[in-house]
Write an enzyme that holds these catalytic residues in place. Structure first.
Site, short mmCIF file in Angstrom:
data_model
loop_
_atom_site.label_atom_id
_atom_site.label_comp_id
_atom_site.label_asym_id
_atom_site.label_seq_id
_atom_site.Cartn_x
_atom_site.Cartn_y
_atom_site.Cartn_z
N HIS A 277 36.73 45.52 145.50
CA HIS A 277 36.83 46.80 145.43
C HIS A 277 35.44 47.20 145.96
CE1 HIS A 277 37.09 50.60 143.17
NE2 HIS A 277 35.54 50.43 142.97
N GLU A 278 34.38 46.59 145.56
CA GLU A 278 33.12 47.02 146.03
C GLU A 278 32.99 46.93 147.62
OE1 GLU A 278 30.82 48.39 144.37
OE2 GLU A 278 32.24 48.10 142.63
N HIS A 281 34.69 49.82 149.53
CA HIS A 281 33.78 50.99 149.57
C HIS A 281 33.10 51.01 150.99
CE1 HIS A 281 34.34 53.21 145.99
NE2 HIS A 281 33.92 52.14 145.18
N GLU A 356 37.19 55.92 145.23
CA GLU A 356 37.73 54.96 144.19
C GLU A 356 38.97 54.49 144.39
OE1 GLU A 356 35.31 53.11 142.16
OE2 GLU A 356 33.81 54.48 142.90
N ASP A 360 40.16 50.91 145.53
CA ASP A 360 41.02 50.13 144.53
C ASP A 360 42.26 49.61 145.35
OD1 ASP A 360 39.80 50.22 142.46
OD2 ASP A 360 41.11 51.82 141.43
#
Length: 417
Positions: A277-278, A281, A356, A360
């Protein structure tokens, strides 16, 4: 009383009323579901933990209402009482009108204005957070953090203030534009310095030990094009049991950081999904996008400040004179900007939530189009952090930079939010 000051006091009252209504709506939503866990969250936490999360949310929200009211009262008193020109004139008499002296005057006033919030911060940390088992910091650590923050502000922020004041004196017509470039450059510098120089001043960073977890996470970085020489574990547990993961910096200064509490709470597959997930980004370009938005907002802010700094009515409304120069204008702008940016919160949070969702979806795809590892991770983190399962939609719009648990889970599983 000056008409502009009256307008500002009305705006303070309107913002306060809005925030209190949002808190009241949120408390009502929590109370409405307090008797039992909603069916949608049956697998997230047990009844005892759910009751504790309800209690934590209620306590935190009620205390937040006190903080909000206190901050509004302090701001109104500071603006309307004449204390700002009194402080400015007194300090200027002692420190002089030189560039360095005026920067020090502003620095001291900003420190003084931060003092009324300290008792509430102490109560929140050492009473509320401790009551629910989150706080692990000592008063010594808390005080050390404050002192380090003050020293960093002096080392990094004070020269920036001097530079902004120099632009004002040397370039009276275009100073605000050059001030923007200096400020934005300072932001970029902080992004470079933070992972290597600033973060280690507050927390100990240790390389993730050799083993299956490290190999799994480095392999994840390789297959997603997010190369990292090492992954760091941060001793977040010395302050709180709350957990997190993030990457910081960019280029060669980039670091992947996991809280030690996160490593303890999740298994290897779940940690991989959180890191995916990070990385999402990064791969989706969220950091540069937010930097551009921040730059545009800063440019607009300096443009407004450039206009206000030449308006006599702006100074006179708060007891200053135009001849007092840049320090009062900059000080007043810093105090007042939050009254206007608050109303943009839903837009900025909406953009953040969009990011987000994208991160995801990236994580789900990287994990073999399987949403379950990240869903399970979100469940565990919500339980461990006593997250509010049933926030009011309006409260969420103003205060949540992330989608709610139900929104994220629904999107991950391919549903419509």
């Amino acid at each position: 009383m000056h008409p502009f000051l009256i307008a500002i006091l009305v705006l303070i009252g309107l913002k306060l009323a809005t925030e209190l209504v949002l808190d009241w709506l949120n408390l009502g939503e929590v109370r409405r579901h307090a008797d039992r866990i909603p069916e949608a969250f049956a697998g997230v936490m047990d009844e005892e933990t759910y009751k504790k999360s309800v209690s934590y949310t209620q306590t935190h929200t009620r205390f937040g209402m006190i903080e909000t009211a206190w901050d509004a009262v302090v701001l109104a008193v500071v603006l309307a009482s004449g204390v700002l020109p009194w402080l400015f004139n007194g300090l200027t008499a002692g420190l002089g009108i030189s560039l360095w002296g005026q920067a020090l005057v502003l620095f001291i006033i900003l420190i003084a204005l931060s003092l009324p919030g300290i008792p509430l911060e102490l109560y929140s940390t050492f009473k509320i957070e401790a009551r629910y088992g989150f706080n692990k910091t000592t008063f010594g650590t808390w005080f050390s953090d404050k002192l380090k923050g003050l020293l960093l502000a002096a080392i990094l922020g004070y020269p920036l203030l001097c530079l902004l004041l120099w632009f004002f004196q040397a370039l009276p017509h275009t100073w605000w534009l050059w001030a923007f470039f200096a400020f934005f450059g300072f932001q970029l510098l902080l992004l470079l310095l933070y992972p290597r120089l600033i973060l280690p001043l507050f927390n100990k960073l240790s390389p993730l030990p050799e083993g299956d977890l490290r190999a799994r996470l480095l392999k994840l970085g390789e297959r997603t094009g997010f190369s990292a020489q090492t992954i760091h574990v941060m001793d977040g547990s010395k302050r709180s049991t709350h957990s997190n993961a993030f990457f910081t910096g960019f280029g060669k200064f980039r670091r992947i950081v996991l809280y030690d509490t996160l490593v303890e709470q999740l298994d290897d597959v779940e940690l991989e999904s959180v890191l995916a997930h990070e990385i999402g980004h990064y791969k989706k370009g969220h950091v540069p996008k937010m930097l551009i938005i921040s730059a545009l907002a800063s440019l607009a802010g300096f443009g407004v400040l450039g206009f206000l700094a030449g308006q006599a009515w702006f100074f006179e409304a708060f007891g200053f004179q135009v001849a007092d120069g840049m320090v009062p204008a900059l000080l007043l702008f810093m105090l007042l900007s939050g009254l206007f940016s608050f109303w943009l919160s839903p837009l900025l949070n909406g953009l953040s939530r969009k990011h987000e969702y994208e991160a995801d979806a990236f994580a789900r795809n990287v994990m073999g189009d399987d949403p379950q590892p990240l869903v399970t991770s979100l469940h565990k983190l919500t339980e461990k952090n006593l997250g509010n399962l049933t926030p009011h939609p309006l409260y969420s719009a103003f205060h949540y930079s992330h989608p709610t648990l139900l929104e994220r889970e629904t999107a991950l599983k391919g549903g419509t939010v």
